[in-house]
Design a protein around this motif. Sequence first.
Motif, mmCIF file in Angstrom:
data_model
loop_
_atom_site.group_PDB
_atom_site.id
_atom_site.type_symbol
_atom_site.label_atom_id
_atom_site.label_comp_id
_atom_site.label_asym_id
_atom_site.label_seq_id
_atom_site.Cartn_x
_atom_site.Cartn_y
_atom_site.Cartn_z
ATOM 1 N N TYR A 218 6.979 21.348 6.328
ATOM 2 C CA TYR A 218 7.403 22.580 5.677
ATOM 3 C C TYR A 218 8.405 22.257 4.578
ATOM 4 N N SER A 219 8.575 23.204 3.666
ATOM 5 C CA SER A 219 9.666 23.094 2.708
ATOM 6 C C SER A 219 10.967 23.451 3.411
ATOM 7 N N THR A 220 12.083 23.044 2.823
ATOM 8 C CA THR A 220 13.378 23.380 3.411
ATOM 9 C C THR A 220 13.557 24.893 3.472
ATOM 10 N N ARG A 221 13.105 25.589 2.436
ATOM 11 C CA ARG A 221 13.229 27.049 2.422
ATOM 12 C C ARG A 221 12.428 27.676 3.560
ATOM 13 N N SER A 222 11.210 27.183 3.785
ATOM 14 C CA SER A 222 10.400 27.728 4.878
ATOM 15 C C SER A 222 11.026 27.442 6.231
ATOM 16 N N LEU A 223 11.556 26.225 6.408
ATOM 17 C CA LEU A 223 12.201 25.882 7.675
ATOM 18 C C LEU A 223 13.390 26.798 7.924
ATOM 19 N N ASN A 224 14.167 27.061 6.891
ATOM 20 C CA ASN A 224 15.309 27.960 7.074
ATOM 21 C C ASN A 224 14.855 29.365 7.457
ATOM 22 N N ARG A 225 13.758 29.838 6.865
ATOM 23 C CA ARG A 225 13.250 31.168 7.231
ATOM 24 C C ARG A 225 12.830 31.192 8.698
ATOM 25 N N ILE A 226 12.155 30.124 9.148
ATOM 26 C CA ILE A 226 11.721 30.036 10.544
ATOM 27 C C ILE A 226 12.928 30.056 11.485
ATOM 28 N N CYS A 227 13.948 29.278 11.158
ATOM 29 C CA CYS A 227 15.131 29.196 12.015
ATOM 30 C C CYS A 227 15.918 30.509 12.022
#
Length: 290
Positions: A218-227
């Motif tokens: 994932y991109s960092t932005r996507s990972l942050n959204r997931i978290c």
Amino acid sequence: MAHTVAHQPSPIEVGSRLTMVKSGQVAQFGFSNPDRGQLGLEALDLGVLRRRLTSDTLTKVHRTDFHQLFLFTAGTGTTMVDFVDHPCSPGTLLHISPGRVLRLPAGSAEALMLLFTPAFPQPMLSPFGPVLHTVPKAELAVFTRAVQDLRQEYRRNLLTNEPVDLLRQLLGALLLRIARLPGDTLRHDPRFERFQQELERSFATTRNAAEYAARIGYSTRSLNRICLAATGQSAKALIDARVTLEAKRLLVHTDLSSAAIGHRLGFSEATNFTKFFVRETGLSPGAFRE
């Protein structure tokens, strides 16, 4: 803060017959069923467990390589899991997954217990879910009966040595009931669990959120959204919290120096570890240990 566990040269019986492994000064126990060696589950009462232990062992912290479920049925008490004291009364359900630091319930609490290896149930149980659940009064009888049915089948299995398929199904049904309880918000997103699995593997080697994102695709932005959707916290905050938890465990439950702990957790300089720990906890490593 907490008592350390003295090294002991011989195994101790805790629930199942457990093999103790020295890990700093934390007693670590591996699973072995005393009734049927190859069976990866044991059903017992908290009272039976207490009778198997010395008074010293009952008050000490330890960690295991297997899951522990407590369904409290009477009395009151307190169970410490990873520096959090959980008040326990009828309807409290605790799930302590492998690796978490535990002090067994103190007080008058009575509980039904299930101990089982990660490989025994169907692959539906996350080791990252919440420790504490409250079973609604309207469902407590259902949960109690589910545990009792499993215990009855467990005793039958010990006598007949039949295949364990029904035991697995009964445990799976109980775990699904637990997953439906209020408070377990993480079970719906396998992407977040992949991040947690990678975090468990790598927290001592990297605290870079971008690296975790790349490793799970994932991109960092996507990972942050997931978290954020799962916990309300960013990926970086969760990474730092995991490192901080391990630092707390090592500070309180081992005699390792602060510098050695920092090195074990991937800090090249002791001063960097100290700054990190103060930022996360408001205390120096030495003050937290005291």
